[in-house]
Design a protein around this motif. Structure first.
Motif, PDB file in Angstrom:
ATOM      1  N   VAL A  99       0.838  -1.204   0.000  1.00  0.00           N
ATOM      2  CA  VAL A  99       0.000   0.000   0.000  1.00  0.00           C
ATOM      3  C   VAL A  99       0.872   1.253   0.000  1.00  0.00           C
ATOM      4  N   ARG A 100       2.028   1.188   0.633  1.00  0.00           N
ATOM      5  CA  ARG A 100       2.924   2.339   0.617  1.00  0.00           C
ATOM      6  C   ARG A 100       3.338   2.681  -0.816  1.00  0.00           C
ATOM      7  N   GLN A 101       3.678   1.674  -1.599  1.00  0.00           N
ATOM      8  CA  GLN A 101       4.065   1.931  -2.994  1.00  0.00           C
ATOM      9  C   GLN A 101       2.897   2.497  -3.806  1.00  0.00           C
ATOM     10  N   LEU A 102       1.705   1.973  -3.566  1.00  0.00           N
ATOM     11  CA  LEU A 102       0.525   2.493  -4.259  1.00  0.00           C
ATOM     12  C   LEU A 102       0.271   3.946  -3.863  1.00  0.00           C
ATOM     13  N   HIS A 103       0.418   4.256  -2.597  1.00  0.00           N
ATOM     14  CA  HIS A 103       0.198   5.623  -2.128  1.00  0.00           C
ATOM     15  C   HIS A 103       1.280   6.571  -2.643  1.00  0.00           C
ATOM     16  N   ALA A 136      -5.895   0.242  -4.094  1.00  0.00           N
ATOM     17  CA  ALA A 136      -5.468   0.350  -2.695  1.00  0.00           C
ATOM     18  C   ALA A 136      -6.619   0.110  -1.721  1.00  0.00           C
ATOM     19  N   ALA A 137      -7.850   0.229  -2.198  1.00  0.00           N
ATOM     20  CA  ALA A 137      -9.026   0.023  -1.350  1.00  0.00           C
ATOM     21  C   ALA A 137      -9.479  -1.436  -1.324  1.00  0.00           C
ATOM     22  N   ARG A 138      -8.785  -2.304  -2.033  1.00  0.00           N
ATOM     23  CA  ARG A 138      -9.194  -3.714  -2.075  1.00  0.00           C
ATOM     24  C   ARG A 138      -9.015  -4.392  -0.717  1.00  0.00           C
ATOM     25  N   PRO A 139      -9.694  -5.511  -0.494  1.00  0.00           N
ATOM     26  CA  PRO A 139      -9.530  -6.267   0.752  1.00  0.00           C
ATOM     27  C   PRO A 139      -8.104  -6.790   0.907  1.00  0.00           C
TER      28      PRO A 139
END
Length: 252
Positions: A99-103, A136-139
């Motif tokens: 998630v850090r990379q996506l953000h 990033a909002a996926r489970p």
């Protein structure tokens, strides 16, 4: 965008537990992945936060999760934490780098959309932002092991186009130092308007007094780089964590 900024008050201290770090100039001790840092309190707060550099934890100061920590804690796991619900610990920790990379990509896209030179590309930038934000909002079970490179490869060419257009009007020679090893290099007072330092290693470089207007710093390593007196007006994709890693006028 505030949700792409770290908010430690809404996170379960994931960056203090999930990563491993080795004793070095950045960290005073060795710590295995998944083990809480010895400085972490029961309230998920760092016990030496105001003294991190002096106590040998400079690596903590320059780390930036781009808001991934609070998103994982508050959204992916509905406010639960690895202490109160030990069964989710492994999954929480595994998601932090993903998630850090996506953000980080979301942060770069946001910065790009705000540039006047990106007006013609803004619809594509917005579409890319919305796609990655939805990912990033996926489970948790869908995020774990996600191949972030797939999304990075689709975004990077778009960001390069924005950078090229923004740097084109900077004047000067616009030198290309993309990916260069520039450790300790002397650039004091240099005209580096519109330069590309994408992915460059500028550890300990002397950029004091340099003209860095519209220079691109995407992914550049600025640890210990001297930026005192440099003109960073309109610098591209320069993150707060990169500035914290460097020596700046604010550090005087």
């Amino acid at each position: 965008m505030s949700r792409l900024e770290a908010d430690c008050t809404r996170c379960a201290a994931l960056c203090c537990v999930a990563p491993a770090f080795a004793k070095s100039s950045d960290f005073a001790v060795n710590k295995p992945a998944g083990q809480p840092c010895r400085n972490l309190g029961d309230d998920f707060r760092c016990g030496i936060h105001e003294e991190l550099p002096r106590r040998g934890f400079k690596g903590c100061v320059v780390f930036d999760c781009f808001g991934a920590g609070q998103r994982i804690t508050q959204e992916t796991f509905d406010g639960r934490d690895w202490r109160g619900t030990p069964g989710i610990a492994g999954s929480m920790f595994a998601l932090l780098p993903v998630v850090r990379q996506l953000h980080e990509l979301l942060w770069l896209l946001t910065e790009a959309m705000e540039l006047d030179e990106a007006a013609g590309l803004r619809p594509r930038l917005r579409a890319a932002f919305e796609e990655i934000d939805a990912v990033a909002a996926r489970p948790a079970d869908e995020l774990r092991g996600l191949d972030v490179d797939t999304y990075r490869k689709s975004v990077v060419p778009l960001l390069r186009r924005v950078s090229d257009q923004a740097r084109a009007g900077a004047g000067g020679r616009r030198p290309d130092h993309s990916g260069a090893q520039l450790i300790g290099r002397r650039f004091r007072g240099a005209d580096l308007r519109g330069a590309s330092f994408r992915g460059a290693v500028l550890v300990g470089a002397d950029l004091s007094g340099a003209d860095l207007r519209r220079a691109d710093f995407t992914g550049a390593d600025l640890r210990g780089a001297d930026l005192r007196g440099a003109d960073l007006t309109g610098a591209l994709f320069l993150t707060p964590s990169q500035l914290r890693a460097a020596v700046t006028d604010a550090a005087r």
